[in-house]
Scaffold this active site. Sequence first.
Site, mmCIF file in Angstrom:
data_model
loop_
_atom_site.group_PDB
_atom_site.id
_atom_site.type_symbol
_atom_site.label_atom_id
_atom_site.label_comp_id
_atom_site.label_asym_id
_atom_site.label_seq_id
_atom_site.Cartn_x
_atom_site.Cartn_y
_atom_site.Cartn_z
ATOM 1 N N THR A 392 0.813 -1.219 0.000
ATOM 2 C CA THR A 392 0.000 0.000 0.000
ATOM 3 C C THR A 392 0.848 1.272 0.000
ATOM 4 O OG1 THR A 392 -1.701 -1.217 1.230
ATOM 5 C CG2 THR A 392 -1.996 1.148 1.080
ATOM 6 N N GLU A 412 -2.350 -4.532 -2.422
ATOM 7 C CA GLU A 412 -2.398 -5.381 -1.232
ATOM 8 C C GLU A 412 -1.013 -5.871 -0.836
ATOM 9 O OE1 GLU A 412 -4.074 -7.501 2.085
ATOM 10 O OE2 GLU A 412 -4.143 -5.579 1.110
#
Length: 579
Positions: A392, A412
């Site tokens: 992220t 992710e």
Amino acid sequence: MTSILRSIAVAAALVLSGCAADRQMAATAAQPAAPIAKAKIFVIAANPLATEAGMAVLRRGGSAADASVAVQAMLSLVEPQSSGVGGGGFMSYYDAASRKVVVYDGRETAPAGATPDMFLDDNGKPLPFRDAVLSGRATGVPGAVKMLALVQQRHGALPWRTLFTDAERTAREGFVVSPRLGKFLASGAFPESNAPDVLAYFAKPGGGLVGPGDRLRNPAYATFLGRLAAQGTDALYAGETARRIVARVQAGPLAGTMTLADLARYTPSEREAVCGRYRVYAVCVPPPPASGVGMLQLLMLLERTDIAERGPDDAQAWYLFAAASRLMYADRDRYFGDPAFVQVPVTGLIDPTYVASRARLIGATAGPPPEAGTPPGAPVAANDRQVEPVGTSHFIVGDAQGNVVSMTTTVESIFGSGRMVDGFFLNNQMTDFAFSPRDAAGRPAANAVAAGKRPRSSMTPLILLDADRRFAGAIGSAGGNAILAYVGKSLVAAIDWKLPMQQAIALPNLIARGGSFQGEADRFSSAVRAGLLARGVDVRAGQGEDSGVHGVIVRNGMLDGGYDPRREGRVMIEDAPVR
């Protein structure tokens, strides 16, 4: 879905007197911010090339929405381990003209063929995370590009086709691999680092993988960006790229079910922010399936302690932060999911009476992991402590008109699912869902997989407003489930302890969730560590201490921005161009 969330957000806002601080607050509180004396433009992002790409757009008269497209396009190239056009995100957008905060939801969705048991093996047991994350089932329908296109259509000043120039040129000419990217390539700790597509993309002609200082070119991504600039979102959600995404996802092992129809039907959502108060600020956050309401609850818990009277060298301050964090995470982990599918007790979780009852559980020492409470309107639900890896990125953009973007964006895990199409990695957001749809007692998981559902997210890009609804700050972070702790710590340090934003972000991290206390143990002083240990908090190094906080706050009419020194960010603040 939008109408459901809007009604929930409005109800929560009424409980907390709305995004605007009420008039009593305006009359009694010191003003936390003043109008910025001279119009400024600014960008804070996790890589200097991304910061510069956004600033280049602002310098030629682009809006914050325009610059955000350029930032994301560059991050997808130079920070592919964290975010990209194959992923999704949440954006909190401050509109200076209306003084309103709007949330844009670009979270990935589960394909129509997804089922609640898709991450269970033949014996009904959850798959090992390593197997799940590398599978075709891991990838959700990406949302970042359509979300950015929606925001740019509504708030843009420049033509879409002009926003990809820097990223396309850099992809063709190459960029120097940064130490952080090189670290993940060299590490054997992440299964995606050894995925076939990762090894092929980062391979050196003479053998081995590129490392820090090497130049890396990505002509496939440059070609894709050229089509994205010319064709708009159809370049990803239809045509040749869409066909390649479907083929890559449907390949084994553990093939996914995504189809061209799934890609075509994806729609980002515009949602109303949920806003509460912390000290003299209104704090506006994204509603579920993001975790902004958890951030509001954490701040409300802390406001019922004396943490503001303490400081970063006080063990009791860190203990209070840990104790409040555990209570917040217990509630977040049980109740948060996609409110189009499950009942999320947003209003109850931030009800002042309920929060006060939770705050009374903060004792002198840490005991066993706290159980989730029962806020008003809470359904029966299972605990869900699903793994959320530390990928992220977060960035902040402000334009000459005073509009501000606070966006958290992700694929992710590190390099997402490890599967690549047209020079970008596909996300593994489906593994943010609970692998088991029910617990041993038969209680349903709020975050169970369902077709078309958005997985729960820890992302919480937020905007601060003053009593007159003027922009007063923005902050967000990377870091999986630790995002809430990272942002919470930085806000306490900047607001309560009055530290410059850069120093606030740089303070050691402490993540207290369930029975674990993880963080940067070696960065706390021996006195603080001893004080925490005496209070039952034994801080251990572990997953989650690699934060990626970027923040800005208005102090006395000046912008005070900071980037996370644990990453490679850059803050750029300039006078707005004269037109």
